[in-house]
Design a protein around this motif. Structure first.
Motif, PDB file in Angstrom:
ATOM      1  N   ILE A   1      34.584  61.595  13.996  1.00  0.00           N
ATOM      2  CA  ILE A   1      33.830  62.705  13.414  1.00  0.00           C
ATOM      3  C   ILE A   1      32.848  62.222  12.351  1.00  0.00           C
ATOM      4  O   ILE A   1      32.856  61.051  11.964  1.00  0.00           O
ATOM      5  N   SER A   2      32.021  63.147  11.896  1.00  0.00           N
ATOM      6  CA  SER A   2      31.028  62.825  10.862  1.00  0.00           C
ATOM      7  C   SER A   2      31.546  63.235   9.486  1.00  0.00           C
ATOM      8  O   SER A   2      32.482  64.036   9.365  1.00  0.00           O
ATOM      9  N   ILE A   3      30.923  62.691   8.462  1.00  0.00           N
ATOM     10  CA  ILE A   3      31.255  63.058   7.081  1.00  0.00           C
ATOM     11  C   ILE A   3      31.047  64.565   6.876  1.00  0.00           C
ATOM     12  O   ILE A   3      31.821  65.221   6.184  1.00  0.00           O
ATOM     13  N   ALA A   4      29.990  65.116   7.513  1.00  0.00           N
ATOM     14  CA  ALA A   4      29.716  66.552   7.386  1.00  0.00           C
ATOM     15  C   ALA A   4      30.895  67.371   7.908  1.00  0.00           C
ATOM     16  O   ALA A   4      31.267  68.393   7.331  1.00  0.00           O
ATOM     17  N   SER A   5      31.514  66.915   9.005  1.00  0.00           N
ATOM     18  CA  SER A   5      32.683  67.614   9.547  1.00  0.00           C
ATOM     19  C   SER A   5      33.878  67.480   8.606  1.00  0.00           C
ATOM     20  O   SER A   5      34.661  68.419   8.448  1.00  0.00           O
TER      21      SER A   5
END
Length: 198
Positions: free
Chosen positions: A32-36
């Motif tokens: 996953i991404s940091i935003a998630s």
């Protein structure tokens, strides 16, 4: 997004924390991404590796009917992208929920020459396509326009320089007409006159 593990290498996708790919095609894992992570209220990426998250899969059957399933996924990799929320998991994990639609398919050709034919075939099936070559062609078009503009400036500069040289030689000639007349009167040849100006 459910993806084939090969997709990550095709996209040149890299992770900044944890694993770069899934352990196998059926692993209940996610990258996953940091935003998630921020959306999940997880602030420390290093501590988030190995954490299990609950994912709700919603399948719309009709306008009023939907089917929900729960899935537990282990975070194995994290990307530093803090603008886009995404989570990748093996497509086989989502196929268990009878997921028969795909949002995107990436095709990689063995060589660049066959790409146009493959693209034409895909488009003949009714699917829209895009390629890196589209972006490259647009960039090349911009560079060609810049080359033409710079070439125009260069031509103008060349014309100005030529006019300056012509003007200088004309003035030098007009200033020495008396001298040239005397040289010709005493029997000077054209080559002798030309030698004066070299």
């Amino acid at each position: 997004y459910g993806v084939d593990p090969k997709y990550l290498s095709l996209e040149d996708f890299t992770t900044d924390y944890g694993s770069k790919t899934f352990s196998n095609n059926n692993a209940e894992e996610t990258i996953i991404s940091i935003a998630s992570l921020k959306a999940l209220k997880l602030t420390d990426p290093a501590k988030a590796i190995g954490t299990t998250i609950n994912v709700k899969i919603v399948k719309i059957i009709s306008n009023s009917d939907k089917e929900e399933s729960n899935l537990k996924l282990k975070i194995i990799g994290i990307s530093k992208d803090d603008t886009t929320k995404f989570a990748y998991t093996p497509i086989n994990v989502l196929d268990k929920f009878d997921n028969s639609t795909y949002s995107k398919v990436k095709v990689k050709t063995a060589n660049r020459d066959s790409m146009a034919a493959v693209r034409k075939t895909v488009e003949s099936m009714g699917y829209p396509t895009n390629s890196v070559t589209d972006t490259v062609d647009q960039i090349n078009q911009v560079f060609n326009i810049v080359k033409i503009v710079l070439g125009g400036f260069g031509f103008i500069a060349l014309m100005v320089a030529a006019i300056g040289i012509f003007n200088t030689l004309t003035i030098a000639l007009l200033e020495r007409t008396h001298e040239i007349g005397i040289m010709k009167a005493i029997g000077g040849r054209d080559s002798d006159v030309a030698f004066v100006f070299t």
